[in-house]
Design a protein around this motif. Structure first.
Motif, PDB file in Angstrom:
ATOM      1  N   GLN A 145      -6.327  12.518  -9.779  1.00 25.27           N
ATOM      2  CA  GLN A 145      -6.336  12.075  -8.614  1.00 25.27           C
ATOM      3  C   GLN A 145      -6.308  10.583  -8.605  1.00 25.27           C
ATOM      4  O   GLN A 145      -7.130   9.922  -9.285  1.00 25.27           O
ATOM      5  CB  GLN A 145      -7.736  12.328  -7.814  1.00 25.27           C
ATOM      6  N   VAL A 146      -5.503   9.888  -8.008  1.00 25.09           N
ATOM      7  CA  VAL A 146      -5.117   8.233  -7.919  1.00 25.09           C
ATOM      8  C   VAL A 146      -5.393   7.659  -6.864  1.00 25.09           C
ATOM      9  O   VAL A 146      -5.158   8.174  -5.853  1.00 25.09           O
ATOM     10  CB  VAL A 146      -3.599   8.266  -8.523  1.00 25.09           C
ATOM     11  N   LEU A 147      -6.179   6.713  -7.171  1.00 28.80           N
ATOM     12  CA  LEU A 147      -6.182   5.433  -6.227  1.00 28.80           C
ATOM     13  C   LEU A 147      -5.453   4.238  -6.272  1.00 28.80           C
ATOM     14  O   LEU A 147      -5.340   3.989  -7.512  1.00 28.80           O
ATOM     15  CB  LEU A 147      -7.730   5.023  -5.968  1.00 28.80           C
ATOM     16  N   ILE A 148      -4.491   4.083  -5.745  1.00 33.15           N
ATOM     17  CA  ILE A 148      -3.433   2.830  -5.760  1.00 33.15           C
ATOM     18  C   ILE A 148      -4.138   1.495  -5.259  1.00 33.15           C
ATOM     19  O   ILE A 148      -4.785   1.382  -4.191  1.00 33.15           O
ATOM     20  CB  ILE A 148      -2.245   3.395  -5.148  1.00 33.15           C
ATOM     21  N   PHE A 149      -3.809   0.257  -6.115  1.00 32.48           N
ATOM     22  CA  PHE A 149      -4.009  -0.815  -5.676  1.00 32.48           C
ATOM     23  C   PHE A 149      -2.956  -1.625  -5.490  1.00 32.48           C
ATOM     24  O   PHE A 149      -2.006  -1.646  -6.533  1.00 32.48           O
ATOM     25  CB  PHE A 149      -5.332  -1.562  -6.435  1.00 32.48           C
ATOM     26  N   ASP A 150      -2.879  -2.679  -4.570  1.00 32.09           N
ATOM     27  CA  ASP A 150      -1.696  -3.776  -4.452  1.00 32.09           C
ATOM     28  C   ASP A 150      -2.317  -4.882  -3.871  1.00 32.09           C
ATOM     29  O   ASP A 150      -3.465  -4.900  -3.070  1.00 32.09           O
ATOM     30  CB  ASP A 150      -0.665  -3.166  -3.735  1.00 32.09           C
ATOM     31  N   ASP A 151      -1.884  -6.090  -4.185  1.00 25.74           N
ATOM     32  CA  ASP A 151      -2.345  -7.202  -3.578  1.00 25.74           C
ATOM     33  C   ASP A 151      -2.373  -7.445  -2.319  1.00 25.74           C
ATOM     34  O   ASP A 151      -3.118  -7.889  -1.600  1.00 25.74           O
ATOM     35  CB  ASP A 151      -1.969  -8.512  -4.759  1.00 25.74           C
ATOM     36  N   VAL A 152      -1.002  -7.205  -1.910  1.00 28.18           N
ATOM     37  CA  VAL A 152      -0.642  -7.466  -0.358  1.00 28.18           C
ATOM     38  C   VAL A 152      -0.014  -6.225   0.008  1.00 28.18           C
ATOM     39  O   VAL A 152       1.060  -5.942  -0.687  1.00 28.18           O
ATOM     40  CB  VAL A 152       0.148  -8.735   0.087  1.00 28.18           C
ATOM     41  N   ILE A 153      -0.215  -5.777   1.165  1.00 30.95           N
ATOM     42  CA  ILE A 153       0.647  -4.804   1.813  1.00 30.95           C
ATOM     43  C   ILE A 153       1.316  -5.250   3.043  1.00 30.95           C
ATOM     44  O   ILE A 153       0.478  -6.041   4.057  1.00 30.95           O
ATOM     45  CB  ILE A 153      -0.099  -3.273   2.187  1.00 30.95           C
ATOM     46  N   THR A 154       2.550  -5.211   3.454  1.00 31.07           N
ATOM     47  CA  THR A 154       3.046  -5.780   4.595  1.00 31.07           C
ATOM     48  C   THR A 154       3.522  -4.263   5.369  1.00 31.07           C
ATOM     49  O   THR A 154       2.841  -4.130   6.499  1.00 31.07           O
ATOM     50  CB  THR A 154       4.329  -6.451   4.346  1.00 31.07           C
ATOM     51  N   ARG A 155       4.465  -3.677   5.232  1.00 33.28           N
ATOM     52  CA  ARG A 155       5.087  -2.622   5.713  1.00 33.28           C
ATOM     53  C   ARG A 155       4.513  -1.372   5.103  1.00 33.28           C
ATOM     54  O   ARG A 155       4.490  -0.272   5.657  1.00 33.28           O
ATOM     55  CB  ARG A 155       6.614  -2.743   6.183  1.00 33.28           C
TER      56      ARG A 155
END
Length: 185
Positions: A145-155
């Motif tokens: 079960q994965v939780l994803i992280f990203d610095d900035v989301i645009t679309r």
């Protein structure tokens, strides 16, 4: 403007938990002092600075959101554009988030091989862009079960594409956390 034909698998990813900590106002807009603070935080994070500060708020939100389930969650960052940037931005950050939240760290199970040229075609027009090559340790993600992280989301296309790749390896993506969400005016 013509309606964009969006992959249904992306729509599925966008219907999952998507939490952003801050609204990010792009440079083309004037910003108030608070918006400038957020810009600096995000820029510093992208440069590998303030990662421990950001890790604390992310870990707190993971514990708040998932409770006792955190020890079963794999924390996985959408890789930066090169291996050097990826290590600088996410290595210490991932270690600290996982230490504080009690999650499983996926950082060492994904690598960025570098950049290569990629040809993209949209409405009959071909463009050549640099694209990263991401290598996954597929067996690691099977049944997780994965939780994803990203610095900035645009679309949300990078997030959705990455989530679909993980699910192709047998992972179940819970959703995504994002330091900033770009405000589109």
């Amino acid at each position: 403007m013509a309606a964009m034909n969006v992959n249904p698998k992306y729509k599925k990813q966008w219907s999952k938990l998507m939490f952003s900590f801050f609204d990010y106002l792009p440079m083309k807009y004037e910003a108030n002092p608070r918006e400038w603070q957020i810009r600096r935080l995000i820029w510093d994070f992208k440069d590998g600075k303030r990662s421990l500060q950001v890790a604390e708020i992310v870990a707190r939100k993971i514990r708040e959101t998932f409770g006792s389930m955190t020890e079963k969650i794999v924390f996985c960052c959408v890789p930066a554009s090169s291996n050097e940037k990826n290590v600088k931005r996410y290595k210490d950050f991932s270690d600290e988030v996982c230490r504080l939240a009690g999650t499983i760290n996926a950082f060492d199970h994904i690598s960025v091989e570098g950049e290569r040229l990629a040809v993209h075609e949209y409405n009959g027009t071909k463009t050549v862009k640099n694209a990263q090559v991401i290598n996954f340790e597929e067996a690691f993600f099977k049944g997780t079960q994965v939780l994803i992280f990203d610095d900035v989301i645009t679309r949300g296309f990078s997030y959705a594409r990455f989530a679909c790749a993980l699910e192709a390896f047998g992972a179940s993506v819970l959703g995504g956390f994002f330091l900033g969400r770009t405000l589109l005016k």
